[in-house]
Design a protein around this motif. Structure first.
Motif, mmCIF file in Angstrom:
data_model
loop_
_atom_site.group_PDB
_atom_site.id
_atom_site.type_symbol
_atom_site.label_atom_id
_atom_site.label_comp_id
_atom_site.label_asym_id
_atom_site.label_seq_id
_atom_site.Cartn_x
_atom_site.Cartn_y
_atom_site.Cartn_z
ATOM 1 N N SER A 96 -39.484 12.434 72.244
ATOM 2 C CA SER A 96 -38.738 11.340 71.626
ATOM 3 C C SER A 96 -37.980 11.829 70.397
ATOM 4 N N GLN A 97 -38.631 12.656 69.582
ATOM 5 C CA GLN A 97 -37.975 13.200 68.386
ATOM 6 C C GLN A 97 -36.793 14.094 68.773
ATOM 7 N N ILE A 98 -36.970 14.912 69.790
ATOM 8 C CA ILE A 98 -35.885 15.786 70.248
ATOM 9 C C ILE A 98 -34.719 14.951 70.769
ATOM 10 N N LYS A 99 -35.038 13.875 71.477
ATOM 11 C CA LYS A 99 -33.987 12.997 72.000
ATOM 12 C C LYS A 99 -33.199 12.374 70.845
ATOM 13 N N GLU A 100 -33.895 11.929 69.801
ATOM 14 C CA GLU A 100 -33.221 11.355 68.627
ATOM 15 C C GLU A 100 -32.305 12.380 67.965
ATOM 16 N N ILE A 101 -32.777 13.615 67.856
ATOM 17 C CA ILE A 101 -31.970 14.678 67.248
ATOM 18 C C ILE A 101 -30.734 14.944 68.102
ATOM 19 N N ARG A 122 -33.956 20.729 65.530
ATOM 20 C CA ARG A 122 -34.291 20.626 66.959
ATOM 21 C C ARG A 122 -35.064 21.843 67.425
ATOM 22 N N LYS A 123 -34.639 23.033 67.027
ATOM 23 C CA LYS A 123 -35.348 24.274 67.399
ATOM 24 C C LYS A 123 -36.770 24.264 66.859
ATOM 25 N N ALA A 124 -36.927 23.767 65.622
ATOM 26 C CA ALA A 124 -38.262 23.694 65.026
ATOM 27 C C ALA A 124 -39.159 22.758 65.819
ATOM 28 N N GLU A 125 -38.610 21.619 66.246
ATOM 29 C CA GLU A 125 -39.400 20.654 67.035
ATOM 30 C C GLU A 125 -39.763 21.235 68.400
ATOM 31 N N GLU A 126 -38.829 21.948 69.015
ATOM 32 C CA GLU A 126 -39.112 22.559 70.318
ATOM 33 C C GLU A 126 -40.195 23.626 70.204
#
Length: 128
Positions: A96-101, A122-126
């Motif tokens: 969900s966070q990646i989608k928002e980014i 985004r890279k950090a979240e992935e």
């Protein structure tokens, strides 16, 4: 073994609660109460039975694991299920966070500095 070698004998089938022993009756003689079924069966030679692997009825520990062991297995299973559910929730949150980014990236594609920051985020979240 059985005196009825080579012939068929009557076998009565009922639940344990419907079987009782009369006072003074010889060993092996029982009284049957209520309904029961009668089957015809051929006696087996004990020598044939020894060659087959059968569970020991007199030793209940051999038939089923100890209650404490079952309890530990159940707790382990519950713990593993709980951990799996937690991981699934974390994955859903991260997705969900990646989608928002990604949505923010699409909206703000004209600002290069902000775009770079969002891509790093985004890279950090992935990576998590």
């Amino acid at each position: 073994y059985s005196k009825a070698k080579g012939s068929k004998v009557k076998v009565h089938l009922t639940s344990c609660g419907k079987v009782g022993k009369a006072k003074g009756a010889p060993a092996g003689q029982v009284l049957l109460r209520g309904d029961f079924k009668t089957l015809m069966a051929s006696p087996l030679d004990p020598a044939d039975l020894k060659s087959k692997v059968t569970p020991d009825v007199a030793n209940p520990k051999q038939q089923r694991p100890a209650t404490q062991s079952q309890s530990h297995q159940r707790k382990d299973w519950k713990r593993q299920r709980w951990e799996l559910q937690n991981l699934e929730r974390k994955i859903e949150r991260l997705e969900s966070q990646i989608k928002e980014i990604d949505e923010s990236l699409q909206k703000r594609a004209h600002d290069w500095q902000e775009l770079t920051e969002l891509q790093e985020k985004r890279k950090a979240e992935e990576a998590r």
